[in-house]
Design an enzyme around this catalytic site. Structure first.
Site, PDB file in Angstrom:
ATOM      1  N   THR A 256     -41.327 -33.616  12.841  1.00 56.44           N
ATOM      2  CA  THR A 256     -40.753 -34.434  11.770  1.00 56.44           C
ATOM      3  C   THR A 256     -41.463 -34.063  10.483  1.00 56.44           C
ATOM      4  O   THR A 256     -42.687 -34.101  10.401  1.00 56.44           O
ATOM      5  CB  THR A 256     -40.856 -35.939  12.077  1.00 56.44           C
ATOM      6  OG1 THR A 256     -40.369 -36.662  10.951  1.00 56.44           O
ATOM      7  CG2 THR A 256     -42.242 -36.404  12.448  1.00 56.44           C
ATOM      8  N   ARG A 257     -40.683 -33.654   9.504  1.00 58.73           N
ATOM      9  CA  ARG A 257     -41.307 -33.164   8.269  1.00 58.73           C
ATOM     10  C   ARG A 257     -41.390 -34.260   7.214  1.00 58.73           C
ATOM     11  O   ARG A 257     -42.028 -34.082   6.206  1.00 58.73           O
ATOM     12  CB  ARG A 257     -40.509 -31.980   7.717  1.00 58.73           C
ATOM     13  CG  ARG A 257     -40.499 -30.808   8.665  1.00 58.73           C
ATOM     14  CD  ARG A 257     -39.967 -29.557   8.002  1.00 58.73           C
ATOM     15  NE  ARG A 257     -39.893 -28.507   9.001  1.00 58.73           N
ATOM     16  CZ  ARG A 257     -38.802 -28.134   9.622  1.00 58.73           C
ATOM     17  NH1 ARG A 257     -37.657 -28.716   9.319  1.00 58.73           N
ATOM     18  NH2 ARG A 257     -38.810 -27.192  10.536  1.00 58.73           N
ATOM     19  N   VAL A 258     -40.679 -35.349   7.430  1.00 60.13           N
ATOM     20  CA  VAL A 258     -40.583 -36.374   6.398  1.00 60.13           C
ATOM     21  C   VAL A 258     -41.103 -37.725   6.875  1.00 60.13           C
ATOM     22  O   VAL A 258     -41.734 -38.449   6.117  1.00 60.13           O
ATOM     23  CB  VAL A 258     -39.102 -36.500   5.942  1.00 60.13           C
ATOM     24  CG1 VAL A 258     -38.950 -37.574   4.895  1.00 60.13           C
ATOM     25  CG2 VAL A 258     -38.590 -35.176   5.409  1.00 60.13           C
TER      26      VAL A 258
ATOM     27  N   THR B 282     -32.671 -28.763   8.507  1.00 64.70           N
ATOM     28  CA  THR B 282     -32.950 -30.183   8.680  1.00 64.70           C
ATOM     29  C   THR B 282     -34.438 -30.456   8.420  1.00 64.70           C
ATOM     30  O   THR B 282     -35.226 -29.527   8.256  1.00 64.70           O
ATOM     31  CB  THR B 282     -32.586 -30.648  10.108  1.00 64.70           C
ATOM     32  OG1 THR B 282     -33.114 -29.716  11.044  1.00 64.70           O
ATOM     33  CG2 THR B 282     -31.090 -30.724  10.314  1.00 64.70           C
ATOM     34  N   ASP B 283     -34.794 -31.742   8.440  1.00 63.02           N
ATOM     35  CA  ASP B 283     -36.185 -32.126   8.159  1.00 63.02           C
ATOM     36  C   ASP B 283     -36.971 -32.340   9.454  1.00 63.02           C
ATOM     37  O   ASP B 283     -37.860 -33.192   9.507  1.00 63.02           O
ATOM     38  CB  ASP B 283     -36.211 -33.409   7.332  1.00 63.02           C
ATOM     39  CG  ASP B 283     -35.313 -33.336   6.119  1.00 63.02           C
ATOM     40  OD1 ASP B 283     -35.398 -32.326   5.425  1.00 63.02           O
ATOM     41  OD2 ASP B 283     -34.539 -34.268   5.885  1.00 63.02           O
TER      42      ASP B 283
END
Lengths: 172, 519
Positions: free
Chosen positions: B350-352, B324-325
């Site tokens: 949170t990567r995005v 997941t992101d």
């Protein structure tokens, strides 16, 4: 057929149907259990009495070829166990027909099946009068419906109105 | 209606069930059957092919009772599909598209989509640029999400995960997003409860609940998330943005493990089948932001994973984290401290989401994150009983207010603009020295006024649009605080303290003094 040191070709020719194969398996079990109980001289008589004559003769011939004697029940047991394995792994062709075929009929069907699909092929017969005629054959998962019932159904489906009008005209 | 015999004469292949264990049946025959193909049994049950062995075919059957040995089965030449369409909005359905409550009448949609497809490639994907607001201040400010992001929601049971998901759904559904809530092998009570929450919030017409209950066959539970994803893909293909919640994948993994063990597959780590990672990755990879003839269409996926005693390093947990992101972690410790939502911002990722934020939000995010880190250090320091200086006391007091602001009950959803506005007032020191319940009372008033007054909404939006950073926004508000306090009828606002003592400003002024003295 699995690789074995023995040849069962001649013997398999005599096993035609699934019922025969099951019965033979039961008899082989009886012979195996007799191996250590009886006098050696009686063993050939037991085989003769338990198995059909052609099968018994085929077995004796093979035993002679393989130099297997009654003095060595282990060798005989190994032979019979292998035969059991071969019988259990035979392919079955399921044949549904509308009547019970004669013995000659079964032999003819079996011969044809062995010729087409190999010596290790058995016939599993089902009698189903509703198919009227012809046969339904299931071999290796392939389903072939050559029954008269299906053919009549198809004819009726395509020409239903025509048939119904003829029936009405004739007051049937 | 096509019958067993029609398929038999049409496909010209037949199989015989040789072994049957729970939802799995092993059949000989069917020489040309393909993986994933639907198989029909003469007893009327349906299954689909999950494995091909030299001697037999493994079929996952959608029946509660094992198939009887010797039963004939036929190929259908079809793969597993689910009916898809607008008709499902507002309905509670099973993974085959039937109403869960069989007593209700319903016209099934005519269109179908396969439940198991290959995820779209990179050429049909687009960069995530639009923010996805949850209405929960803590998440929107500290762990922001983007449309098309796959964000794992994990935590122990009873830590408020589902409440957070409902808040998010309510917020997004009210903005017009299609929401699909997939319930995987849970109790009927849970499904009913969710339905009631959505109906009460007035979002049921934007929502589809796709559910399997714990009593369903293993196979039905197994296909639930795949069916939900197919449904989401249908709306995505129509150019709509979809929110898909998979509640939960630990349950799904457990049911898949059961199938694997019954199917005599070699057990891997924790006895899960070796392809559990592939199964979940293939599912989650179908979500994302995609190009569409009308621009973009996204499937934002929030899979849920349950942890045991806060162990986020478990097998399924780490698997899904890696595909997941990012993840939002619900901490039991924070829950027991009374934090609602009990999200641990330090362990959440949170990567995005940050790439979707504007300058002002990014600046606030930085500011709040560094403040919370400082606060945590100070709190730890104060535990030693050390004498606290004025600045430490000040930070702790502000920290209390910030945490109280982030405490948001499950029935409250705050618009992102309002989050910025309230937080800036708080940061500015409007409620400095006030009791927390008084401050919360004022915040409640602001939320109610904001909802009721469209003019106020426009004004707040207009003010926010002018700012590019938190300091910038504070400067914009500086001259207008008295007016705002009067206008919003804030009883407990402390106008005397305004613009003097926010931690940032205090810090800045000290730095300025140092710079001045060094000069």
């Amino acid at each position: 057929m699995p690789d074995t040191p023995y040849s069962f070709d001649h013997l398999l020719l005599h096993v035609r149907t699934k019922v025969e194969a099951d019965s033979l398996l039961a008899k082989i079990d009886e012979v195996i259990s007799s191996l250590y109980q009886l006098h050696q001289s009686n063993l050939s008589e037991i085989i003769r009495s338990r198995l059909p004559s052609e099968l018994a003769e085929s077995m004796f011939a093979e035993l002679r070829t393989q130099n297997l004697s009654y003095e060595h029940p282990e060798e005989l047991k190994a032979y019979l166990q292998t035969l059991k394995g071969v019988l259990q792994n035979m392919h079955t062709v399921i044949l549904t027909v509308s009547f019970s075929p004669s013995d000659e009929g079964i032999s003819a069907i079996s011969q044809k099946a062995k010729l087409l699909f190999g010596l290790d092929t058995l016939i599993e017969l089902h009698i189903q009068e509703s198919i009227v005629g012809g046969a339904i054959i299931v071999q290796n998962g392939k389903f072939h419906d050559h029954s008269l019932q299906t053919k009549l159904d198809k004819v009726f489906q395509t020409n239903a109105q025509e048939i119904m009008s003829i029936l009405k005209e004739d007051n049937i | 209606m096509i019958t067993f015999n029609d398929y038999l004469t049409g496909m010209k292949e037949v199989g015989f069930v040789e072994e049957s264990v729970s939802s799995l049946a092993y059949a000989t025959g069917l020489p040309s059957v393909k993986i994933n193909e639907i198989v029909l049994f003469e007893s009327g049950e349906v299954g689909y092919v999950t494995g091909l062995k030299p001697d037999y075919v493994e079929i996952l059957v959608f029946a509660k009772i094992p198939i009887r040995l010797g039963t004939r089965c036929v190929r259908t030449g079809q793969i597993l599909q689910i009916p898809v369409g607008q008709e499902y909005l507002g309905k509670v359905i099973d993974p085959f598209g039937n109403m869960l409550d069989r007593m209700k009448t319903f016209q099934k949609p005519a269109a179908y989509l396969p439940i198991d497809t290959i995820p779209k490639g990179i050429e049909s994907r687009k960069k995530i640029t639009l923010p996805f607001e949850t209405g929960v201040s803590l998440v929107d400010m500290l762990v922001p999400l983007g449309r098309g992001q796959r964000e794992l929601v994990l935590g122990d049971r009873k830590t408020g995960k589902t409440n957070f998901l409902f808040q998010t759904m309510i917020h997004q559904a009210k903005k017009g997003m299609i929401c699909i809530y997939a319930v995987i092998g849970k109790k009927k009570f849970d499904i009913k409860q969710a339905e009631e929450v959505f109906e009460k919030a007035g979002i049921m017409k934007q929502t589809i609940i796709l559910a399997s209950i714990a009593d369903d066959p293993l196979s039905t539970i197994y296909i639930t998330p795949f069916s939900a994803m197919a449904l989401a893909e249908h709306f995505r293909n129509e150019g709509k943005d979809v929110l898909l919640i998979l509640d939960d994948l630990t349950n799904h993994a457990k049911f898949y493990r059961e199938i694997g063990l019954l199917g005599k597959r070699f057990p891997g780590r924790n006895a899960y089948p070796a392809d559990i990672f592939f199964t979940h990755a293939r599912l989650l990879e179908r979500a994302g932001n995609f190009s569409h003839e009308n621009g973009e269409a996204s499937i934002t996926c929030l899979p849920v994973v349950e942890t045991v005693q806060g162990d986020i390093a478990g097998y399924i947990q780490t698997n899904i984290m890696s595909m997941t992101d990012g993840h939002i972690y619900f901490d039991t410790e924070m829950f027991s401290k009374g934090r609602r939502p009990a999200i641990n911002p330090f362990l959440s990722v949170t990567r995005v989401g940050r790439q979707t934020q504007n300058d002002l939000r990014r600046s606030m995010n930085r500011e709040v994150t560094s403040f919370l880190t400082l606060l945590e250090k100070m709190e730890n320091f104060s535990h030693f009983g050390a004498e606290a200086s004025f600045s430490i006391k000040d930070t702790l007091a502000t920290g209390e207010q910030v945490i109280a602001y982030f405490n948001q009950t499950s029935d409250v959803v705050i618009d992102p603009e309002l989050q910025i506005f309230i937080f800036t007032l708080l940061w500015y020191g409007v409620w400095k020295g006030e009791y927390l319940p008084d401050m919360k009372g004022d915040i409640g008033k602001i939320i109610a006024l904001y909802r009721a007054d469209p003019k106020l909404r426009d004004e707040v939006k207009g003010l926010i649009e002018q700012a590019t950073s938190l300091n910038d926004f504070m400067n914009i508000l500086r001259g207008r605080v008295a007016e705002i306090v009067t206008r919003l009828k804030l009883e407990h606002a402390n106008m005397k303290m305004v613009s003097l003592s926010s931690p940032t400003i205090a810090k800045q002024s000290k730095t300025d003094q140092k710079v001045a003295s060094s000069k």
